[in-house]
Design a protein around this motif. Sequence first.
Motif, PDB file in Angstrom:
ATOM      1  N   LEU A   1      -8.822   9.819   5.688  1.00 19.71           N
ATOM      2  CA  LEU A   1      -7.395   9.439   5.303  1.00 19.71           C
ATOM      3  C   LEU A   1      -7.780   8.617   4.080  1.00 19.71           C
ATOM      4  N   CYS A   2      -8.850   7.779   3.966  1.00 13.78           N
ATOM      5  CA  CYS A   2      -8.921   6.835   2.495  1.00 13.78           C
ATOM      6  C   CYS A   2      -9.120   7.833   1.415  1.00 13.78           C
ATOM      7  N   ALA A   3      -9.574   9.076   1.536  1.00 11.61           N
ATOM      8  CA  ALA A   3      -9.478  10.042   0.335  1.00 11.61           C
ATOM      9  C   ALA A   3      -8.342  10.571   0.318  1.00 11.61           C
ATOM     10  N   ARG A   4      -7.500  10.900   1.407  1.00 10.03           N
ATOM     11  CA  ARG A   4      -6.012  11.461   1.484  1.00 10.03           C
ATOM     12  C   ARG A   4      -5.000  10.300   0.756  1.00 10.03           C
ATOM     13  N   ALA A   5      -5.381   9.196   0.930  1.00 11.15           N
ATOM     14  CA  ALA A   5      -4.547   8.168   0.536  1.00 11.15           C
ATOM     15  C   ALA A   5      -4.779   8.227  -0.973  1.00 11.15           C
ATOM     16  N   HIS A   6      -6.098   8.204  -1.272  1.00 10.47           N
ATOM     17  CA  HIS A   6      -6.368   7.975  -2.866  1.00 10.47           C
ATOM     18  C   HIS A   6      -5.582   9.355  -3.762  1.00 10.47           C
ATOM     19  N   HIS A   7      -5.457  10.503  -3.010  1.00 15.73           N
ATOM     20  CA  HIS A   7      -5.012  11.555  -3.668  1.00 15.73           C
ATOM     21  C   HIS A   7      -3.431  11.353  -3.731  1.00 15.73           C
ATOM     22  N   THR A   8      -2.902  10.690  -2.538  1.00 16.30           N
ATOM     23  CA  THR A   8      -1.340  10.454  -2.619  1.00 16.30           C
ATOM     24  C   THR A   8      -0.976   9.428  -3.678  1.00 16.30           C
ATOM     25  N   TYR A   9      -1.692   8.235  -3.775  1.00 15.17           N
ATOM     26  CA  TYR A   9      -1.933   7.292  -4.787  1.00 15.17           C
ATOM     27  C   TYR A   9      -1.694   7.930  -6.149  1.00 15.17           C
TER      28      TYR A   9
ATOM     29  N   ILE B   1       0.825  -1.283   0.046  1.00 16.21           N
ATOM     30  CA  ILE B   1       0.172  -0.125   0.039  1.00 16.21           C
ATOM     31  C   ILE B   1       0.836   1.222   0.093  1.00 16.21           C
ATOM     32  N   VAL B   2       0.461   2.287  -0.504  1.00 19.05           N
ATOM     33  CA  VAL B   2       1.043   3.471  -0.655  1.00 19.05           C
ATOM     34  C   VAL B   2       1.108   4.373   0.730  1.00 19.05           C
ATOM     35  N   CYS B   3       0.155   4.118   1.354  1.00 17.65           N
ATOM     36  CA  CYS B   3      -0.104   5.092   2.751  1.00 17.65           C
ATOM     37  C   CYS B   3      -0.029   4.043   3.907  1.00 17.65           C
ATOM     38  N   PRO B   4       1.098   3.025   4.398  1.00 20.46           N
ATOM     39  CA  PRO B   4       0.854   2.287   5.403  1.00 20.46           C
ATOM     40  C   PRO B   4       0.632   3.022   6.982  1.00 20.46           C
ATOM     41  N   GLN B   5       1.314   4.370   6.703  1.00 21.97           N
ATOM     42  CA  GLN B   5       1.294   5.265   7.742  1.00 21.97           C
ATOM     43  C   GLN B   5      -0.120   5.516   8.277  1.00 21.97           C
TER      44      GLN B   5
ATOM     45  N   LEU C   1      -1.775  -1.205  -3.280  1.00 23.69           N
ATOM     46  CA  LEU C   1      -3.375  -0.699  -3.068  1.00 23.69           C
ATOM     47  C   LEU C   1      -2.954   0.806  -2.279  1.00 23.69           C
ATOM     48  N   LYS C   2      -4.022   1.357  -1.797  1.00 19.73           N
ATOM     49  CA  LYS C   2      -3.941   2.675  -1.345  1.00 19.73           C
ATOM     50  C   LYS C   2      -3.525   2.792   0.140  1.00 19.73           C
ATOM     51  N   ILE C   3      -4.493   2.050   0.899  1.00 20.59           N
ATOM     52  CA  ILE C   3      -4.270   2.230   2.492  1.00 20.59           C
ATOM     53  C   ILE C   3      -4.679   0.988   3.391  1.00 20.59           C
ATOM     54  N   TRP C   4      -5.660   0.053   2.887  1.00 18.33           N
ATOM     55  CA  TRP C   4      -5.746  -1.075   3.429  1.00 18.33           C
ATOM     56  C   TRP C   4      -5.381  -2.276   2.550  1.00 18.33           C
ATOM     57  N   PRO C   5      -4.383  -3.115   3.155  1.00 22.67           N
ATOM     58  CA  PRO C   5      -3.718  -4.220   2.310  1.00 22.67           C
ATOM     59  C   PRO C   5      -4.854  -5.081   2.012  1.00 22.67           C
ATOM     60  N   GLY C   6      -5.042  -5.429   0.522  1.00 19.36           N
ATOM     61  CA  GLY C   6      -5.883  -6.617  -0.048  1.00 19.36           C
ATOM     62  C   GLY C   6      -7.425  -5.965   0.099  1.00 19.36           C
ATOM     63  N   VAL C   7      -7.659  -4.520   0.321  1.00 21.90           N
ATOM     64  CA  VAL C   7      -8.836  -4.061   0.406  1.00 21.90           C
ATOM     65  C   VAL C   7      -9.233  -2.984  -0.548  1.00 21.90           C
ATOM     66  N   TYR C   8      -8.228  -1.776  -0.151  1.00 14.32           N
ATOM     67  CA  TYR C   8      -8.361  -0.540  -0.922  1.00 14.32           C
ATOM     68  C   TYR C   8      -7.118  -0.006  -0.990  1.00 14.32           C
TER      69      TYR C   8
END
Length: 251
Positions: free
Chosen positions: A220-228, A185-189, A244-251
């Motif tokens: 944070l999901c929307a922020r992760a989308h923009h970071t992606y 994921i791009v935003c594990p933090q 993925l963006k923020i949740w491994p295997g999910v989103y």
Amino acid sequence: FNWQHYALITMCVLITFTNYVNEYHQFFPIQYSKFAVEGGVPARLGWFTMYFSPLVSYLVMWSYLGAPNSTYDLMVMGVYCAHFAKRCFEVIFIHKYSKDCLLSSVIEISSLYCFSAVVTSYSCHGLVGEERFSFLDDELRVKVGLGVFVTGQLCNLLHHYLLANLRAPGSFKYVIPTGGLFSLIVCPQYCGELVSWLGFAITAHNFGGFLSYIPMVAYLCARAHHTYRWYGSKFDDYPAKGTLKIWPGVY
């Protein structure tokens, strides 16, 4: 339920919808990190202010409510304050900054955090009745909540440390993050932060604790989308296919 609960639900729905739509579509995004422009407030001072002010706000509301000191109140307060104390520690000793903060961003983020802190403190200490004295009866839930919280905090801390040490000394150039969960994921933090707030909600086992978690997920999901999307515009080979963006295997 009373009018206070319904007011909190209404507020939560509005904040969740507004946060997600605004950050996802970048109408009026909050200016910080890689999405910010150069400001006039020293970065370390600005970020310390943003994280220290909600800690103080939470304690002020707790004190205003009579400083309840049951095991429940002290544990919930300790978990909440531990999160922001850790963030203050990171600001001072871990994070590295390439830009100073905008004063408007410091005021905006501090205000949002303080508002959330006051609402959470009121929900966890003002709307909880006699059930606070049976809090430890469900020992398994308390242990699970604290375990989830600590796991999320360690995940967040690890990936902040990795991000802080990506660049060569003196370099301000963005590089592809590696290590930890960055291959998934791009935003594990952000993932770690959401896990830790879930742990707080489980520990508090309180209407307000779970309610405050929902806007955080949306934001944070929307922020992760923009970071992606940002990484995709800067690098040809990152994010890799399947990342993925923020949740491994999910989103």
